[in-house]
Design a protein around this motif. Structure first.
Motif, PDB file in Angstrom:
ATOM      1  N   ARG B 374       0.819  -1.217   0.000  1.00 38.37           N
ATOM      2  CA  ARG B 374       0.000   0.000   0.000  1.00 38.37           C
ATOM      3  C   ARG B 374       0.852   1.266   0.000  1.00 38.37           C
ATOM      4  O   ARG B 374       0.435   2.297  -0.521  1.00 38.37           O
ATOM      5  N   LEU B 375       2.025   1.202   0.632  1.00 43.11           N
ATOM      6  CA  LEU B 375       2.863   2.395   0.791  1.00 43.11           C
ATOM      7  C   LEU B 375       4.308   2.060   0.441  1.00 43.11           C
ATOM      8  O   LEU B 375       5.125   1.822   1.338  1.00 43.11           O
ATOM      9  N   PRO B 376       4.634   2.036  -0.833  1.00 43.91           N
ATOM     10  CA  PRO B 376       6.017   1.679  -1.209  1.00 43.91           C
ATOM     11  C   PRO B 376       7.027   2.539  -0.440  1.00 43.91           C
ATOM     12  O   PRO B 376       6.838   3.749  -0.301  1.00 43.91           O
ATOM     13  N   GLY B 377       8.051   1.883   0.087  1.00 38.54           N
ATOM     14  CA  GLY B 377       9.076   2.612   0.840  1.00 38.54           C
ATOM     15  C   GLY B 377       8.751   2.762   2.312  1.00 38.54           C
ATOM     16  O   GLY B 377       9.512   3.396   3.050  1.00 38.54           O
ATOM     17  N   ALA B 378       7.622   2.215   2.765  1.00 39.32           N
ATOM     18  CA  ALA B 378       7.263   2.346   4.186  1.00 39.32           C
ATOM     19  C   ALA B 378       8.213   1.524   5.056  1.00 39.32           C
ATOM     20  O   ALA B 378       8.751   0.507   4.623  1.00 39.32           O
ATOM     21  N   PHE B 379       8.435   2.010   6.273  1.00 38.18           N
ATOM     22  CA  PHE B 379       9.172   1.203   7.259  1.00 38.18           C
ATOM     23  C   PHE B 379       8.212   0.745   8.344  1.00 38.18           C
ATOM     24  O   PHE B 379       7.167   1.374   8.580  1.00 38.18           O
ATOM     25  N   ALA B 380       8.557  -0.356   8.993  1.00 34.77           N
ATOM     26  CA  ALA B 380       7.723  -0.854  10.097  1.00 34.77           C
ATOM     27  C   ALA B 380       8.599  -1.661  11.034  1.00 34.77           C
ATOM     28  O   ALA B 380       9.257  -2.617  10.616  1.00 34.77           O
ATOM     29  N   LEU B 381       8.660  -1.241  12.298  1.00 35.33           N
ATOM     30  CA  LEU B 381       9.453  -1.943  13.309  1.00 35.33           C
ATOM     31  C   LEU B 381       8.501  -2.584  14.312  1.00 35.33           C
ATOM     32  O   LEU B 381       7.519  -1.979  14.722  1.00 35.33           O
ATOM     33  N   PHE B 382       8.847  -3.821  14.693  1.00 35.12           N
ATOM     34  CA  PHE B 382       7.975  -4.592  15.579  1.00 35.12           C
ATOM     35  C   PHE B 382       8.762  -5.018  16.810  1.00 35.12           C
ATOM     36  O   PHE B 382       9.883  -5.518  16.695  1.00 35.12           O
ATOM     37  N   TYR B 383       8.147  -4.855  17.974  1.00 27.43           N
ATOM     38  CA  TYR B 383       8.803  -5.218  19.239  1.00 27.43           C
ATOM     39  C   TYR B 383       7.731  -5.227  20.308  1.00 27.43           C
ATOM     40  O   TYR B 383       6.658  -4.655  20.101  1.00 27.43           O
TER      41      TYR B 383
END
Lengths: 468, 468
Positions: B374-383
């Motif tokens: 949906r959002l090319p270039g998006a970042f997402a961090l999970f913790y």
């Protein structure tokens, strides 16, 4: 004059129930089983119009809707082991028993949860958890008969509350049928879930007056690898409090039980035939301490070292340490010998009260003195889960039939109020303790309880007249 | 057209408040402090009509009664550290701040309880418990600012829920002022109390919409004697679940934290200046495990032995064990480095969701893929606190102003619904998460929440429009 309309209403509700659920689920007339006429309270039997035994949530909801439409009260029933009359049928009611709605639906080892139907006996739940490598820490004498849904409805306690909490603390999610017949399916499996009001706590401990619990999600705990116990004699109550404080600190979360028995209790059980009582009578207090560990090589020596340190600190007059599982069982035999009191003592009144820990011995002495004054020759034994603030009492006048129940209750509950305690630590209110609720809950609290009852059950069709 | 009557109503309510409470407690006009205009949510400031800062329960009740009589909504405020807008003033409301109602009223060492006023900062509560030889295990980043009453109203979580539970589990009694101004004083100090409905759970986690918490009885815990930690790298998520299961079993109730960081998180923090990051990047998952013991001589070797057994079982790719308190602190520094994300990442959307533990990695992969699509270039961090089923996410598009918030929320919360999770694990609903409540609670559940709100606050004068 009112018999005729009641009779036709009764016939109509049974006919509608049979039509919706079939005649296998709805037992009336000669087919109605007598066991559903009462629970373990001393109120005696009361026949309901019919016993409905649904096997699905949909059937529970349908039965509830039909009864509500006819204005016929519904009394939910689990294993019928309650002591306060919460599950005893009301005159003209339908008993809705969950006894056929049984079975484990799912065990999720990663989340450590179990989804279970409300009618499942506690022991079946415990064994299923055990088979999956987990522990359901809720445990009480009625484990073979009581149902997990009833445990939730009454927020059952038991022996290991000091470590694992009440039933309330072991439940993550619930499915509940409301008095109008709507179903709330909130089978949450997560420890943390702050999305809106936590509805489950409204139903847990409400003794089937706000909704009928149909399914539950239980939190599973790791199985302890070893259990150590000690039976101790103490010189005074101050030492009991000192020992409890030391146990909390030194044993930390391993501490799984802290039970105290006052000397009158000890004298009675010491005279029981066939019971191994490993400490001499004559001490001021007796204490059963249990710890559950994760590794016997570390935890058994640690428990012993801790106990020795308490002896050196002067808190103990005498003590025996368990060397085996059989020892642990024998120590609990001393604490559980109270189940023999009906034989050993004859008629008496049992109590389940709560008190601030520091006030307990003052309460015990005041209660003994007041009973002796009001009822010369009365006996009173005190014991309980002192680590949780829970005291059990059995009191009576030897041989008196009937027992002077009213005077005994007045003394016990009057002093409970004075000492800032509770008239029910774990058994609930039901019908039998209703007259005493106002002793320990304020008018404002009871008014709010009534407001909640009216909001959820405006027509008073679900277990009316119980609790509030 | 409506400005005139509102204005006169506003003047009248302030005049009545000043008359009843004095002008030191009621701050309006130029004296109104700006800090009460907002909480830590991103909603921005909203001025209330007045800020009332009572110092007694009676004054809280008087203020509530006056506002209710004028039909002026009241917004309760604690330390104003909430993230969802629960304490942010509503237009035309009175902000009722508990900030002056502070202090420890009593500590009972035998029952292990503390009675405290609602406005007391959490850190003050922690320190008072510590000074008395006990632990208040609730802990969160905002400890210096947040108030214990607000912690209760939002059922705060934090880092050690796996061992001690949520705030709810630490509360034995409450005093609450109801929307009509009546006071419920239910300052129970006993672990077991089944006398009637348990009213406290209705108010805990209701974010100040059902009553204003004025005093609390907290359960105190023994102080742990030692803390051990390990930072581990794991080959896959299956090993994470295996390690959690092994930690529950082998460490039992000593296990006090089980935190997981996915690799994108690790890459970002590894690049942060001044942070000691003791494991190489490139692993599938990173885990911070903490255990609290009661005796270092027993528990430190046990923790090490347990960790070595997990390495031998093949669950670990790499691991470092704490050798000192400084090490433990450094390991937490890695986990707490997320507080630097505003600087390290620039604008982004933060999330606090919950998921069944087994589903977490599948969720993470699905979420990453959907965001990338949906959002090319998006970042997402999970913790997050994986041991409690709690996952935090920060996601965004580098440099985009404004962030594509709606799309990110749609992806994150849409998948939460699909995976059977929750849109709020610990932060609550307030205003900002209200649009998503229906994603994870059914219509029947929300209808019941509304019924409770209507029963307790029929005129909608207490924090109206929040949560439900």
């Amino acid at each position: 004059m009112t018999a005729r309309p009641d009779a036709s209403r009764n016939e109509a509700v049974i006919a509608d129930l049979v039509r919706a659920l079939g005649d296998k689920m709805v037992l009336a007339g000669a087919e109605r089983p007598a066991r559903n006429d009462s629970d373990w309270s001393t109120l005696g039997p009361q026949a309901p119009l019919a016993v409905v035994r649904p096997t699905t949530t949909e059937a529970v909801a349908a039965a509830m809707r039909i009864c509500a439409a006819h204005g016929v009260p519904v009394v939910p029933q689990g294993g019928l082991t309650g002591l306060c009359g919460g599950a005893r049928p009301l005159p003209g009611s339908v008993a809705l028993s969950l006894e056929r709605m049984t079975g484990i639906e799912a065990i999720d080892p990663a989340s450590a949860t179990m989804t279970v139907r409300a009618g499942t006996p506690l022991q079946v739940v415990q064994e299923a958890a055990e088979a999956a490598g987990f522990l359901v820490p809720l445990d009480l004498g009625a484990r073979g008969s009581c149902a997990i849904g009833g445990n939730a409805a009454t927020n059952a306690g038991g022996n290991r509350v000091i470590r694992y909490g009440m039933t309330r603390e072991m439940i993550l999610g619930l499915e509940v049928v409301l008095p109008g017949g709507d179903t709330i399916t909130a089978l949450n499996t997560m420890i943390k879930n702050n999305a809106g009001y936590d509805l489950k706590h409204l139903f847990i401990g409400s003794e089937g007056t706000l909704g009928i619990i149909t399914r539950l999600v239980l939190r599973l705990f790791p199985k302890p690898a070893c259990t150590m116990a000690a039976l101790c004699a103490l010189p005074d109550y101050e030492s009991v409090v000192g020992l409890l404080t030391a146990a909390r600190r030194g044993l930390g979360p391993m501490l799984s039980a802290f039970e105290v028995m006052w000397p009158d209790y000890w004298d009675v059980i010491a005279a029981m035939p066939g019971l191994r009582v490993p400490l001499a009578p004559g001490h001021a207090a007796y204490c059963l301490i249990e710890a559950q560990g994760t590794d016997e090589t570390f935890d058994a020596p640690r428990f012993q070292a801790w106990l020795e340190a308490q002896a050196e600190a002067g808190l103990l007059s005498d003590a025996v340490l368990s060397r085996s599982v059989a020892d642990v069982r024998a120590f609990w035999g001393v604490r559980d010998a109270c189940s023999e009191f009906p034989h050993a003592l004859g008629p008496h009144e049992p109590f389940d009260i709560g008190l601030p820990v520091a006030a307990m011995d003052a309460y015990v002495q005041a209660c003994k003195a007041a009973l002796a004054e009001r009822l010369p020759g009365a006996f009173a034994l005190f014991y309980g889960h002192v680590g949780d603030g829970n005291l059990h009492i059995v009191a009576g006048v030897k041989g008196a039939v009937p027992q002077p129940k009213d005077v005994i209750q007045e003394v016990v509950y009057g002093l409970v109020r004075e000492f800032g305690g509770t008239v029910s630590a774990e058994h609930g209110i039901g019908l039998t303790k209703k007259p005493w609720l106002g002793h320990v809950r304020s008018e404002a609290e009871i008014a709010l309880m009534r407001r909640l009852k009216a909001a959820l059950d405006p027509d008073g069709v679900l277990n009316p007249g119980k609790v509030v």
